[in-house]
Scaffold this active site. Structure first.
Site, PDB file in Angstrom:
ATOM      1  CB  THR A 139      53.343  38.829  35.595  1.00 42.07           C
ATOM      2  OG1 THR A 139      52.537  38.482  34.496  1.00 42.07           O
ATOM      3  CG2 THR A 139      53.054  40.254  36.002  1.00 42.07           C
ATOM      4  CB  VAL A 164      43.185  43.284  28.440  1.00 43.25           C
ATOM      5  CG1 VAL A 164      43.768  44.099  29.587  1.00 43.25           C
ATOM      6  CG2 VAL A 164      43.487  43.956  27.106  1.00 43.25           C
TER       7      VAL A 164
HETATM    8  N1  ASP Z   1      48.434  38.062  35.670  1.00 41.97           N
HETATM    9  C1  ASP Z   1      49.045  37.976  34.375  1.00 41.97           C
HETATM   10  C2  ASP Z   1      47.967  37.873  33.331  1.00 41.97           C
HETATM   11  O1  ASP Z   1      47.041  37.102  33.511  1.00 41.97           O
HETATM   12  C3  ASP Z   1      49.951  36.807  34.246  1.00 41.97           C
HETATM   13  C4  ASP Z   1      50.954  36.655  35.370  1.00 41.97           C
HETATM   14  O2  ASP Z   1      50.806  37.187  36.425  1.00 41.97           O
HETATM   15  O3  ASP Z   1      51.957  35.979  35.164  1.00 41.97           O
HETATM   16  O4  ASP Z   1      48.071  38.513  32.312  1.00 41.97           O
END
Ligand code: ASP
Length: 320
Positions: free
Chosen positions: A178, A207
């Protein structure tokens, strides 16, 4: 009367931007340089925006757009795929000046969800639009649709295949990627932006934390701004962003607050992740419990970046 050059920083707060490219379990040798260049490019873009008089909101949006347009990261055109091989993206943005915020979830077929989140913040009376409604709003704002092929990479098709064969790591340990940014502008305003494709092989409609204000990020001029990454189902349950800022309000340094909140999430839920923070004084930190987290920061003409613990590189910032 001489006019100040738009390229010179105005007197006032120090200009700071910090970006991350997601918590990761490991980053292969051949990707390391590309990922490093990606976060450096994003931080430099955000810093230039600040230097040219842009707001913290402009800077975090600009930095995140660079990362959404880079297929090395799990956002925009590098988003991971859901269980049917489709891309559903989440994003949020917040202005610490007045706590205005915008978020979108489960959006498909647009290049830059963070731009849509900003439009939700600035052009609607709501904070959060999802799926079909977000798509309708995007169309009404003239945001062009992109094809599924534009967002789906070969690498993510391979990851999905591996995941379906059960060859991937556990949820908490995956290479997620992310993206996010936090910034402080010359007027002393802070902001954050976070954007993601979510988690590999997720259910349709899943989500995560990223679009949820207080989990995927938070910004309040009186405390600071934070963007998070990591295991979404853990981050949501501890409200990682607001929890970290709560520790700052209690008097902890940014470093201590980040460490305490991340350790809490790890001890309670075995959830791994990472955070970047900035405050009004221009203090900043990048901290993670995942194996690594690509990050870059720009402040006072210096550029900092790293991927693993203890590997910070410092160079002079080259901005035009
Ligand atoms: N936090 C994000 C999610 O769970 C994934 C990530 O941070 O890479 O959608």
């Amino acid at each position: 009367m001489a006019l100040a050059s738009p390229c010179l920083p105005r007197a006032g707060s120090p200009l700071v931007i910090v970006v991350h490219g997601g918590g990761a379990s490991n980053i292969s040798k051949d990707r390391r340089e590309r990922v490093c260049q990606g976060v450096v490019r994003a931080a430099t873009t955000g810093y230039c925006i600040l230097k040219n008089g842009g707001s913290a909101v402009d800077a975090v949006e600009g930095a995140v757009v660079v990362l959404e347009n880079d297929p090395e990261f799990n956002a925009g055109c590098g988003s991971v795929l859901n269980t049917i091989g489709d891309v559903e993206m989440d994003a949020s943005i917040m202005d610490g000046k007045d706590l205005s915020a915008g978020a979108v979830s489960a959006v498909r077929c647009i290049a830059n969800p963070i731009k849509l989140a900003r439009l939700v913040m600035e052009k609607t009376s709501h904070c959060f639009l999802t799926a079909h409604g977000a798509a309708r709003f995007a169309a009404s704002m003239g945001i062009p649709q992109v094809s599924r092929e534009h967002l789906v990479t070969e690498r993510n098709l391979r990851h999905l295949e591996k995941e379906k064969k059960g060859q991937q790591k556990t949820d908490c340990e995956k290479n997620l990627g992310t993206v996010g940014a936090v910034a402080l502008d010359s007027k002393g305003n802070v902001a954050y932006a976070t954007s993601t494709g979510g988690t590999i092989n997720k259910m349709i409609g899943r989500v995560g934390d990223t679009p949820c204000i207080g989990s995927g990020g938070y910004a309040d001029n009186d405390i600071g701004a934070i963007s998070t990454t990591g295991h979404g189902e853990s981050i949501l349950r501890v409200n990682l962003a607001r929890l970290t800022l709560f520790y700052v309000e209690q008097g902890k340094t940014l470093e201590e607050a980040a460490k305490t909140a991340l350790e809490y999430m790890k001890s309670k839920l075995s959830g791994l992740g990472g955070v970047i923070l900035v405050n009004k004084k221009g203090d900043w930190v990048a901290k993670w419990t995942s194996t690594s987290m690509p990050w870059a920061a720009a402040k006072n003409g210096k550029l900092y970046c790293g991927i693993d613990l203890g590997d910070t590189r410092v160079t002079d910032l080259k901005v035009s």
